[in-house]
Every structure is written in structure tokens, then in C-alpha cells.
Motif scaffolding. Structure first.
Motif, mmCIF file in Angstrom:
data_model
loop_
_atom_site.group_PDB
_atom_site.id
_atom_site.type_symbol
_atom_site.label_atom_id
_atom_site.label_comp_id
_atom_site.label_asym_id
_atom_site.label_seq_id
_atom_site.Cartn_x
_atom_site.Cartn_y
_atom_site.Cartn_z
ATOM 1 N N PRO A 184 81.115 -12.126 -34.607
ATOM 2 C CA PRO A 184 82.390 -12.508 -33.991
ATOM 3 C C PRO A 184 82.218 -13.687 -33.041
ATOM 4 C CG PRO A 184 81.495 -10.590 -32.894
ATOM 5 C CD PRO A 184 80.580 -10.871 -34.053
ATOM 6 N N ARG A 185 83.240 -14.497 -32.936
ATOM 7 C CA ARG A 185 83.214 -15.611 -31.980
ATOM 8 C C ARG A 185 83.838 -15.135 -30.674
ATOM 9 N NH1 ARG A 185 81.071 -16.376 -36.855
ATOM 10 N NH2 ARG A 185 80.267 -18.492 -37.097
ATOM 11 N N GLY A 186 83.374 -15.708 -29.553
ATOM 12 C CA GLY A 186 83.805 -15.216 -28.254
ATOM 13 C C GLY A 186 84.084 -16.288 -27.237
ATOM 14 N N ILE A 187 83.705 -15.995 -25.984
ATOM 15 C CA ILE A 187 84.132 -16.797 -24.855
ATOM 16 C C ILE A 187 83.535 -18.196 -24.859
ATOM 17 C CG2 ILE A 187 82.286 -15.944 -23.344
ATOM 18 C CD1 ILE A 187 85.917 -16.861 -22.387
ATOM 19 N N VAL A 188 82.288 -18.357 -25.315
ATOM 20 C CA VAL A 188 81.684 -19.689 -25.307
ATOM 21 C C VAL A 188 82.360 -20.594 -26.332
ATOM 22 C CG1 VAL A 188 79.556 -20.986 -25.663
ATOM 23 C CG2 VAL A 188 79.505 -18.844 -24.410
ATOM 24 N N ALA A 189 82.703 -20.044 -27.500
ATOM 25 C CA ALA A 189 83.444 -20.836 -28.477
ATOM 26 C C ALA A 189 84.786 -21.276 -27.907
ATOM 27 C CB ALA A 189 83.652 -20.028 -29.764
ATOM 28 N N ALA A 190 85.482 -20.354 -27.252
ATOM 29 C CA ALA A 190 86.779 -20.696 -26.668
ATOM 30 C C ALA A 190 86.635 -21.718 -25.545
ATOM 31 C CB ALA A 190 87.452 -19.421 -26.136
ATOM 32 N N SER A 191 85.658 -21.523 -24.663
ATOM 33 C CA SER A 191 85.499 -22.442 -23.535
ATOM 34 C C SER A 191 85.045 -23.818 -24.002
ATOM 35 C CB SER A 191 84.496 -21.864 -22.535
ATOM 36 O OG SER A 191 83.228 -21.707 -23.119
ATOM 37 N N THR A 192 84.158 -23.875 -25.011
ATOM 38 C CA THR A 192 83.708 -25.167 -25.536
ATOM 39 C C THR A 192 84.853 -25.912 -26.194
ATOM 40 O OG1 THR A 192 81.528 -24.197 -25.933
ATOM 41 C CG2 THR A 192 81.994 -26.287 -26.983
#
Length: 589
Positions: A340-348
Motif C-alpha cells: 500500500p502507498r502511504g504518507i510519504v507518497a502523499a507528502s512527496t
């Protein structure tokens, strides 16, 4: 925005962040499944929670520092001593091949699916490389896969976040500058950023060791000192090289976690509370940046991209990464079904998409909404299917109890051995080297590191603990430790305290185990005189002279006897008792 709007926006963001996490905990689902829709809905209904309006240009650096704090906390759960052999090799390969295969695959797919240029597609591919412990951790806690699989996925999620952050910064820099870079130059840039992060992390780890071990700061100052060092070091590293602070945060967390023999007071409740709040605030703020208009013509293509990543790219990465390892087919299959993709993907995505759009990169405005859709799709899919898939692949830990016995006296080691023979997965923790050697000689599994680290929320999740039994000979330590461990959420029991005149009770933690009959070193004295831990059919009366300790049901569930005098036979299962070496010929009803 006016002061009133800022106040309302800040308050609403905090309420949504915490409220979503509370709702998710009640529904027993990952918090991100509630956080993203809540933030998106709030952003669509009002501009008050939109970070660009609420915070302005300081949002991007604040996101970077917040992610550093999250990754430091994740690093605290990564003890290098627990990652050896084939799991370590698998983690290295998952990070390497996850980067080398996911980035070009996602970029090539994004061009025709989303209708964006090659530059924006490359940026999106770099963003979608990462997964993240803030999403993987809760899913694993719910599924409870085998310890080895859980450890591999937690390590992969934490390490690839730092790698993906640096990779995203390098791609962004290359696209904005407009200068073509050779492969050697790109590798050099990456190594330079990693080097800055490693150096900063090493300096930060030394500083933390000095503050926590030499100065012996108390719980409050120790927690705030960790926060100050992590934020300070990450900020300095980011100032030198973009996203090097993420590497430094991971290095500091892993280094401090590995220094358990210094008894460092890490991972205090306040720090864990802070991390939980930061995660919620980031998800709400970033999802509020995604407007309904930006999702137009993006949802279906992004879902197609997510589908290919799930059914093709991740299985390929996991298959290549587990070649030649001793992982079972089920373990390999579950690794292939968890990314799953998470907070680092969203923040980047939130950090770099606006910059690329300002630089005139075609299709850059689709990066954030596409990432948003991929995050929602992957988390929802894995959240709904992880448990049935794990069960089908037979990588779920048995439903039986997994208690932690604290103590290394001969009778405790014997108890652990008997419980294991009765079908209970026992883990033992002992402080003294002689006690640990005795347990190891009996073939028992030992918990490594500090006791408090093992029984913390994350430590208990990783080890799969269901209860803690404090069986040492020091009544005061047992009672005090029980009072401390109760705050971690695990059921905890101890032997009780032998009354000592007018001496005050150290801590009142409920009924004592076995009616207090074995407190004050009584168990060791009885064992030295010939008493032994034995098993009996639970449906039959307990022989005279024996003390009931536990009952084990057919599924391996463990029930302690807090009042042996009122113990009644169970319908089925095994009774664990403590008494004379030879059983009497007759049984009392």
C-alpha cells in the motif's frame, strides 16, 4: 485568510485528524481509509483546511520535518539484531528491485493512461515507489502474519520511504533544472544525499545517546530531547541536500533502537501520541489539497495504474526479491500482495507537483490527484483482502495465546516448557545471563532487548504478544512493572506481594496470580524442595496438594488462575498445575 478563518481552519484540521483516527479504531480499519475522505470532503466544502491557504509556503518544509519524525518513530521499531539471514537479504532486494522496477513501470503506464508527458510521468513513478510503515503497520497488526513476514514488510516500508524521498527530490531537481543527467551523475547525486543523511543520522544518534544515557534525562525531557534532535538534524540535512533528512531520521531511529543495552528511555507515550497526531494532520491537510475538479478524468486512469501495480509490478518485485531464499510459498505470496502507498507518497506528491506545474512541466497538475487515487485504491484493496489472502496462504499466526513470561528461575523455565508442550506459543524474557542461558538450553524462544520495548504497543504487535506474566522473585519489581505495562494496553498479571507488616504496597494492579500462593520466592522454594509443573485433564478434579496455574483450551487459549481455591474444572482442555513430584493415587472432588 482572516485570523478567525485561520483559527477555525486549524481547529477543524485537528478535529478531523483525531476524529478520523478514533472512528477508524472503532471500525477496526486502517486510519488512512477514513482520513483521506475526511480531508478531501473538508477541502471540497471549504478553503479553511487547505494548507496553501492556512500555512502558505511553509507547508512544504513542515511536511518534510513531520515525515522525518514519523520515520524516526518507525526506525525505533527496527532492531538490526532481529533482521538476519534470508529476511535481511529479502529486505535489501525489495528496496532495490522495488525502486528499479516500480519507477519505470509506473512512468511508462502513466503516459498513455493519464495522458501526461514523460517528465511528469517520471516524477509520478518516483513517488509511487514508496509504501510506508504508517499504512503497513496497522494492516499487519490486524492480519497478524508470521513474525518473519511482518518484520520484512515493516523494514521494507521504512527503508523504501527514505529511498523514495531522496529519489523524488533528485527527479524533481533534474526536471526543474532542465539539465540532462547521465546515469553516473544521477547515482552520484543519490549517494551524496544518502551520505549526508547517514552522516547526520550518525551525529544525531551520538547526541541522543549522550542525552539519554549519559545525562539520564527523565521521561519528559527525554521525549522532548528526541523530538528536538530529530527535527534539528533533519532540518540541517535537508538544508544541505533535499530529503536527506529522511535518511537521517531512519538512521537515528535504528541506531537508538539497537542501543537497548544502554536502557535508553525511548518511545514514551507522549512521543507516540505526537506521531499519531502528525500522521493524522498530514493526511487531512494533503487530501484537502485535492479538489474535485482535479480528479476529473483522473480517477479511472489512476485506478488502472493502481491495478497494474498491484497485480503485475508488485508480484514481479516480490518474486525476484525472494529467489533463492528459504521463505515458504505462502510467505512469498503474501509479500507479493502487500504494497500500500502511504504518507510519504502523499507528502512527496504534494511537495513536488506544484513546483513542477510552476515550471511548466506538462501534466504536473495530475500528479497529486493521481497519487491520491492510487493511495486510496491500494489501501482499500489491501485493507479488505489482506486477512483472507493471509489465511488462504496460511501465513496467519495461530489464534492461540502467545504470552510473555518474565523471569528466569528454574520453575519459570519449566512452566514455559510445559506450556509449550500443551500447545501455547510461549516467549520468555529474563534479565540475567545465567537465566537466559537456562532458557536457551531448554529450547525456549527468548525476547531480545529491553522488557519495556518488547511490551510496548509496537513491540507487542511485532512479537504477537497476547499477555504478560511477571513471575520474578522480586514482588516489588513485579507489582511496579505491572503498573507500568498496563499503560501499554496488554493484559498483565503478577504473583502478588507477600504482606510485610506495615510496609506500603508498591502498586495495586488487581488480583494476584494463583491467589498469591507463589509470591515472595515461594515458587522457587517449592521447586527446590521437589515441586514440579505438571499437566492434568481440565475436566477432572485437581489432585490434593496442587496449585492451579493455567488452563489451556483446545485452541491454545491460555487462562490464568487468579484464585485457585474457587477454580472449577473446565469442559475440555489441559490444566497446568504446580505441586508434588509424585501424584497421589486418589483425586478429591
Amino acid at each position: 485568510m482572516t485570523s478567525e478563518q485561520i483559527l477555525v481552519g486549524a481547529g477543524l484540521t485537528v478535529v478531523l485528524a483525531v476524529g478520523s483516527q478514533v472512528l477508524a479504531s472503532r471500525l477496526r480499519i486502517p486510519a488512512i481509509i477514513v482520513l483521506l475522505p475526511a480531508g478531501f470532503a473538508a477541502g471540497a466544502a471549504t478553503t479553511w483546511v487547505h494548507p496553501d491557504e492556512l500555512i502558505g509556503p511553509s507547508f512544504v518544509p513542515l511536511v518534510s520535518l513531520a515525515v522525518a519524525v514519523i520515520l524516526y518513530d518507525a526506525g525505533l521499531g527496527l532492531d538490526l539484531r532481529r533482521l538476519t539471514g534470508h529476511p535481511r537479504r529479502t529486505v535489501r532486494r525489495l528496496v532495490l528491485f522495488g525502486t528499479l522496477l516500480t519507477l519505470p513501470a509506473a512512468a511508462l503506464l502513466a503516459v498513455p493512461l493519464l495522458g501526461i508527458g514523460g517528465q511528469a510521468a517520471t516524477m509520478l513513478g518516483a513517488i509511487l515507489v514508496v509504501s510506508g510503515p504508517t499504512v503497513v503497520g496497522p494492516l499487519l497488526a490486524f492480519v497478524r502474519p508470521t513474525e518473519r513476514v511482518q518484520r520484512i514488510l515493516l523494514w521494507e516500508g521504512s527503508l523504501i520511504d527514505a529511498v523514495g524521498g531522496i529519489l523524488g527530490a533528485l527527479v524533481f531537481s533534474a526536471l526543474v533544472s532542465g539539465k540532462g543527467r547521465s546515469v553516473h551523475a544521477a547515482v552520484g547525486e543519490f549517494l551524496a544525499s544518502a551520505g549526508v543523511g547517514l552522516l547526520g543520522g550518525a551525529v544525531g544518534a551520538l547526541l541522543l545517546w549522550w542525552l539519554l544515557s549519559v545525562l539520564r534525562l527523565d521521561e519528559i525531557l527525554g521525549t522532548t530531547a528526541q523530538l528536538a534532535v530529530v527535527v534539528g538534524v533533519a532540518a540541517l540535512c535537508d538544508a544541505f541536500r533535499d530529503d536527506a533528512g529522511l535518511v537521517s531520521a531512519i538512521v537515528m531511529g535504528v541506531a537508538v533502537a539497537s542501543l537497548s543495552h544502554y536502557d535508553l528511555p525511548v518511545r514514551q507515550p507522549f512521543f507516540e501520541t505526537l506521531v499519531s497526531l502528525v500522521v493524522g494532520l498530514l493526511f487531512v491537510s494533503i487530501s484537502a489539497s485535492v479538489t474535485p475538479a482535479s480528479l476529473h478524468h483522473v480517477v479511472l486512469p489512476a485506478l488502472g495504474l493502481a491495478a497494474v501495480l498491484v497485480v503485475a509490478v508488485r508480484p514481479l518485485v516480490a518474486g525476484v526479491s525472494t529467489l533463492g531464499t528459504d521463505l515458504s510459498r505462502g510467505e512469498r505470496g503474501f509479500l507479493a500482495w502487500m504494497a500500500p502507498r502511504g504518507i510519504v507518497a502523499a507528502s512527496t506528491a504534494a511537495t513536488f507537483s506544484s513546483g513542477l506545474a510552476s515550471a511548466g512541466v506538462g501534466g504536473a497538475q495530475k500528479i497529486l490527484p493521481a497519487t491520491f487515487v492510487v493511495i486510496v485504491a491500494t489501501v482499500t484493496l489491501y485493507g479488505l483482502t489482506a486477512l483472507p489472502v493471509a489465511r488462504r496462504l496460511r501465513v496467519v499466526r495461530p489464534a492461540r495465546s502467545r504470552p510473555l513470561l518474565v523471569g528466569g528461575a528454574p520453575w519459570v523455565v519449566e512452566l514455559a516448557r510445559v506450556l509449550r508442550e500443551a500447545g501455547v506459543e510461549v516467549l520468555l524474557w529474563a534479565a540475567r545471563s545465567g537465566e537466559r542461558e537456562r532458557a536457551a538450553a531448554a529450547g525456549l524462544e527468548l525476547a531480545e532487548g529491553e522488557l519495556l520495548a518488547a511490551v510496548s504497543e509496537r513491540g507487542a504487535e511485532e512479537l504477537g504478544l497476547t499477555a504478560v506474566f511477571l513471575l520474578g522473585e522480586d514482588d516489588g519489581f513485579n507489582a511496579l512493572a505491572a503498573a507500568v505495562i498496563e499503560g501499554e494496553g496488554l493484559p498483565v498479571h503478577h504473583l502478588g506481594c507477600v504482606p510485610d507488616g506495615d510496609a506500603p504496597v508498591v502498586a495495586d494492579t488487581g488480583p494476584a496470580l494463583f491467589g498469591g500462593a507463589l509470591a515472595g520466592g515461594a515458587a522457587s522454594a517449592l521447586h527446590a524442595s521437589g515441586a514440579r509443573v505438571t499437566t492434568h485433564p481440565a475436566e477432572q478434579p485437581l489432585p490434593r496438594g496442587y496449585t492451579a496455574l493455567f488452563t489451556v483450551d483446545a485452541r491454545g487459549g491460555l487462562t490464568p488462575a487468579t484464585d485457585p481455591a474457587s477454580w472449577t474444572p473446565a469442559e475440555a482442555g489441559t490444566l497446568i498445575a504446580f505441586g508434588p513430584t509424585e501424584r497421589p493415587a486418589t483425586r478429591d472432588a
